[in-house]
Design an enzyme around this catalytic site. Structure first.
Site, PDB file in Angstrom:
ATOM      1  N   HIS A 170       0.868  -1.195   0.000  1.00 34.49           N
ATOM      2  CA  HIS A 170       0.000   0.000   0.000  1.00 34.49           C
ATOM      3  C   HIS A 170       0.897   1.235   0.000  1.00 34.49           C
ATOM      4  O   HIS A 170       1.461   1.602   1.023  1.00 34.49           O
ATOM      5  CB  HIS A 170      -0.913   0.024   1.223  1.00 34.49           C
TER       6      HIS A 170
ATOM      7  N   HIS B 200       1.584   5.338  -1.700  1.00 38.00           N
ATOM      8  CA  HIS B 200       1.259   6.507  -2.524  1.00 38.00           C
ATOM      9  C   HIS B 200       2.565   7.080  -3.070  1.00 38.00           C
ATOM     10  O   HIS B 200       3.413   7.513  -2.303  1.00 38.00           O
ATOM     11  CB  HIS B 200       0.535   7.569  -1.691  1.00 38.00           C
TER      12      HIS B 200
ATOM     13  N   LYS C 278      -9.234  -0.486  -6.233  1.00 36.45           N
ATOM     14  CA  LYS C 278      -9.312   0.154  -4.924  1.00 36.45           C
ATOM     15  C   LYS C 278     -10.664   0.832  -4.754  1.00 36.45           C
ATOM     16  O   LYS C 278     -11.088   1.621  -5.595  1.00 36.45           O
ATOM     17  CB  LYS C 278      -8.186   1.198  -4.834  1.00 36.45           C
TER      18      LYS C 278
ATOM     19  N   HIS D 228     -10.521   1.126   1.336  1.00 39.75           N
ATOM     20  CA  HIS D 228     -10.347   2.126   2.398  1.00 39.75           C
ATOM     21  C   HIS D 228     -11.612   2.023   3.255  1.00 39.75           C
ATOM     22  O   HIS D 228     -12.681   2.479   2.852  1.00 39.75           O
ATOM     23  CB  HIS D 228     -10.178   3.535   1.818  1.00 39.75           C
TER      24      HIS D 228
ATOM     25  N   HIS E 236      -4.915  -0.682   5.769  1.00 38.93           N
ATOM     26  CA  HIS E 236      -4.489   0.118   6.931  1.00 38.93           C
ATOM     27  C   HIS E 236      -5.472   0.069   8.106  1.00 38.93           C
ATOM     28  O   HIS E 236      -6.075   1.063   8.454  1.00 38.93           O
ATOM     29  CB  HIS E 236      -4.196   1.572   6.535  1.00 38.93           C
TER      30      HIS E 236
ATOM     31  N   LEU F 184      -5.307   9.150   7.588  1.00 38.72           N
ATOM     32  CA  LEU F 184      -6.627   8.525   7.603  1.00 38.72           C
ATOM     33  C   LEU F 184      -6.521   7.073   7.190  1.00 38.72           C
ATOM     34  O   LEU F 184      -5.837   6.793   6.197  1.00 38.72           O
ATOM     35  CB  LEU F 184      -7.579   9.276   6.654  1.00 38.72           C
TER      36      LEU F 184
ATOM     37  N   ASP G 209       1.255   2.630   3.539  1.00 39.81           N
ATOM     38  CA  ASP G 209       0.436   3.831   3.316  1.00 39.81           C
ATOM     39  C   ASP G 209       1.289   5.092   3.380  1.00 39.81           C
ATOM     40  O   ASP G 209       0.795   6.152   3.773  1.00 39.81           O
ATOM     41  CB  ASP G 209      -0.729   3.913   4.319  1.00 39.81           C
TER      42      ASP G 209
HETATM   43  O1  DOR Z   1      -3.664   9.490   5.328  1.00 40.62           O
HETATM   44  C1  DOR Z   1      -3.960   9.155   4.189  1.00 40.62           C
HETATM   45  N1  DOR Z   1      -3.351   9.714   3.129  1.00 40.62           N
HETATM   46  N2  DOR Z   1      -4.914   8.233   4.014  1.00 40.62           N
HETATM   47  C2  DOR Z   1      -5.380   7.950   2.798  1.00 40.62           C
HETATM   48  O2  DOR Z   1      -6.255   7.129   2.699  1.00 40.62           O
HETATM   49  C3  DOR Z   1      -4.882   8.662   1.603  1.00 40.62           C
HETATM   50  C4  DOR Z   1      -3.547   9.188   1.813  1.00 40.62           C
HETATM   51  C5  DOR Z   1      -3.113  10.190   0.774  1.00 40.62           C
HETATM   52  O3  DOR Z   1      -3.280   9.930  -0.403  1.00 40.62           O
HETATM   53  O4  DOR Z   1      -2.558  11.226   1.138  1.00 40.62           O
HETATM   54 ZN    ZN Z   2      -3.439   5.057   1.390  1.00 37.68          ZN
END
Ligand code: DOR
Ligand code: ZN
Length: 346
Positions: A14, A16, A100, A137, A175, A220, A248
């Site tokens: 997971h 980004h 997702k 999520h 998460h 989150l 995450d």
């Molecule tokens: O804290 C988070 N940041 N939770 C998420 O689900 C998305 C992520 C983000 O893309 O910044």
């Molecule tokens: Zn995420």
């Protein structure tokens, strides 16, 4: 004697990575630690078609440090208008590993997410038939539901009916943060798995809110109570194959975090594996780190083992205060910036 752990190169299920200069700035940290990563599709605009995923994958490969072996595993962002045949085509060609589900407005760039899960029933039906993994999520977004309860309410109101309606669908509850989700995962069959982040194993909400607000710890689903952290720790300590590594790591420019309305996301990539080692050491289950990081996830996603190994040493070090992004003097601040991490790579 400082301890050492050698493990097969792990995977981050997971992640980004963003795009453009941010992608270039953050990618090397993941590549140093992981052979593959499941890349989240919440770009602006999101990755919704197989063609989008192919193009994004090419941009990631382009941004790789020269000669670095790394495989981005691509995901599609489900919307109310996801094209079933395109999804099936992306999956059968091996381009798209998972889809997702973001409940609409649940988190960063989730405005295009699914308002009502019944609207994507045909997609879920098709994914079940294709044996394609659904990543979720897991938070409801109704304003009357307290932010600390949103995961638990999602489990009860959405996930339990979803599993009843699609019993063969393989799902990753991403998460997890709450005792309620931990209990649900523990009791579920092997078609349900979960990822857990380093921050949710290491910290509770006091770390974010006591003695001043620490926006870099806001993510989150939000950090929960101590009892929730303990439940996550107990789950990990069982060594269950249903739980595996997904950082995450979610970079945001510093100004977007240190703001009157700060973005959600903890940027853990520069110390992610080390932070998990610290958490597993605190829990007293370092012996489970290898399976959590390198085996459980790939088996769930039916991927082969990675080549090569990594070594972690018990040696304190401080991650940098800031990582520069492009020509921007401001950069992005990592998890544990200015603090000591007790395990070190290499
Ligand atoms: O804290 C988070 N940041 N939770 C998420 O689900 C998305 C992520 C983000 O893309 O910044
Ligand atoms: Zn995420």
């Amino acid at each position: 004697m400082p301890r050492t752990i050698e493990l097969p190169k792990p995977d981050d299920f997971h992640l980004h990575l963003r795009d453009g200069p941010m992608l270039e700035a953050v990618l090397p940290y993941t590549v140093e630690r992981f052979a593959r990563a499941l890349v989240m599709p919440n770009l602006v605009p999101p990755v919704v078609t197989t063609a989008d995923a192919i193009a994004y994958r090419a941009r990631i490969l382009e941004a790789l440090p020269p000669g670095a072996p790394f495989e981005p595993l691509m995901t599609l962002y489900l919307t109310d208008t996801t094209d079933l045949d395109d999804l099936a085509d992306g999956h059968s060609r091996g381009v798209v590993i998972a889809a997702k589900l973001y409940p609409a407005h649940a988190t960063t760039n989730a405005a295009h997410g699914v308002g009502d899960i019944r609207r994507v029933a045909a997609v879920l039906e098709r994914m079940q038939r294709l044996d394609m993994v659904l990543c979720i999520h897991g938070e409801v977004t109704r304003s009357e539901v307290d932010i600390f309860d949103r995961e638990a309410v999602f489990v009860d109101e959405v996930l339990i009916p979803l599993r009843r309606d699609f019993p063969e669908l393989r799902i990753v509850l991403e998460h997890i943060t709450s005792a309620h989700a931990a209990a649900f995962v523990e009791a579920a069959d092997a078609r349900l798995a979960a990822t857990v982040t380093p921050q949710h194993l290491l910290l509770d909400r006091n770390a974010m809110l006591v003695g001043g607000i620490r926006p870099h710890l806001y993510c989150l689903p939000v950090l929960k109570a101590r009892a929730d952290r303990e439940a996550l720790r107990r789950l990990v300590a069982t060594g269950t194959p249903k739980v595996f590594l997904g950082t995450d790591s979610a970079p945001h420019p510093r100004h977007a975090k240190e703001s009157a309305c700060g973005c959600a996301g903890v940027f853990s990539a520069p110390l992610a594996l080390e932070a998990y080692a610290q958490a597993f050491d605190e829990i007293g289950c370092l012996g489970h780190l290898t399976d959590f990081a390198a085996n459980h996830g790939r088996r769930f996603y039916r991927l082969p083992p990675n080549e090569g190994t990594l070594t972690l040493h018990e040696e304190a070090w401080e991650p940098p205060e800031l990582i520069p992004v492009g020509g921007d003097s401001e950069g992005v601040r990592p998890f544990f910036a200015g603090e000591r991490v007790r395990w070190r790579l290499g």
